[in-house]
Design a protein around this motif. Structure first.
Motif, short mmCIF file in Angstrom:
data_model
loop_
_atom_site.label_atom_id
_atom_site.label_comp_id
_atom_site.label_asym_id
_atom_site.label_seq_id
_atom_site.Cartn_x
_atom_site.Cartn_y
_atom_site.Cartn_z
N GLY A 49 0.77 -1.24 0.00
CA GLY A 49 0.00 0.00 0.00
C GLY A 49 0.80 1.28 0.00
N PHE A 50 1.99 1.27 -0.55
CA PHE A 50 2.77 2.51 -0.64
C PHE A 50 2.30 3.31 -1.83
CE2 PHE A 50 6.15 5.12 -2.32
CZ PHE A 50 6.53 5.81 -1.20
N ARG A 80 1.30 5.61 1.55
CA ARG A 80 0.15 5.65 2.44
C ARG A 80 0.44 6.59 3.60
NH1 ARG A 80 -1.91 0.22 5.28
NH2 ARG A 80 0.19 -0.22 4.67
N TYR A 81 -0.50 7.47 3.85
CA TYR A 81 -0.47 8.33 5.02
C TYR A 81 -1.38 7.71 6.07
CZ TYR A 81 1.83 11.88 2.17
OH TYR A 81 2.72 12.55 1.37
N SER A 130 -5.82 11.48 7.18
CA SER A 130 -5.97 12.55 6.18
C SER A 130 -5.14 13.79 6.51
CB SER A 130 -7.45 12.93 6.03
OG SER A 130 -7.94 13.43 7.25
N VAL A 150 4.53 10.29 5.14
CA VAL A 150 4.11 9.07 4.45
C VAL A 150 4.87 7.91 5.08
CG1 VAL A 150 5.83 9.30 2.59
CG2 VAL A 150 3.74 8.01 2.19
N ASP A 151 4.16 6.81 5.32
CA ASP A 151 4.78 5.65 5.96
C ASP A 151 5.81 5.01 5.03
OD1 ASP A 151 3.26 5.88 8.26
OD2 ASP A 151 1.68 4.55 7.52
N ARG A 186 5.78 -1.05 8.81
CA ARG A 186 5.93 0.40 8.65
C ARG A 186 6.81 0.88 9.79
NH1 ARG A 186 0.57 2.69 9.23
NH2 ARG A 186 0.16 0.82 10.42
#
Length: 157
Positions: free
Chosen positions: A16-17, A19-20, A23, A28-29, A117
């Motif tokens: 899932g990159f 991904r924060y 909101s 970003v992870d 992460r």
């Protein structure tokens, strides 16, 4: 600004990159792109872990910083071996995460698994000032050279 990201590790797509965490998250992870579980023993030397990406930052006044994820640093003791990683806009290589177990020797190891992460990346503008070399500062009414704690700790100090 449109950021170019070169994916070095294809597993990122499944993980899932980019991904924060929310909101309003600033960072970003970043995922641990490692082949196997990595054991970080307390107090041992930091280990370099690939984030699986390289960047092309198009604005020469923007840089990226790799910082710890707060929860891992506080509860687990996983911190960055260099405190903070700086990615200059002209660096095009793999973004690496220096991970270190800051716990004392009597605490357990930290295990990093592929896809964990373990850090986050934040993008910031920076200034490059011109330098004026002087022998003395102009007199002012400010704090001067008083250091740590010189402004007190109480509400009336």
């Amino acid at each position: 600004m449109k950021l170019q990201v070169k994916v070095i590790d294809p597993r990122l797509e499944n993980w899932g990159f980019p991904r924060y965490g929310s909101s309003a998250a600033a960072g970003v992870d970043l995922f641990a792109c490692i082949p196997d579980v990595l054991e970080l023993k307390p107090g041992a030397s930091p280990q370099l872990i690939s984030s699986g990406i390289a960047l092309n930052i198009p604005d020469e006044r923007v840089f990226a910083v790799i910082v710890p994820r707060s929860g891992l640093a506080h509860s687990e003791g996983l911190v960055l071996g260099n405190s903070i990683g700086v990615i200059d806009p002209d660096y095009k290589g793999a973004c690496m995460i220096s991970a270190w177990n800051r716990n004392p020797p009597d605490r357990p190891s930290i295990f990093v698994r592929p896809g964990d992460r373990i850090a986050q990346m934040i993008f910031l503008p920076f200034l490059r000032p011109e330098y004026e070399m002087i022998n003395e500062f102009s007199p002012d009414q400010g704090r001067g050279d008083r250091g740590f704690g010189s402004s007190g700790v109480g509400s009336n100090e």
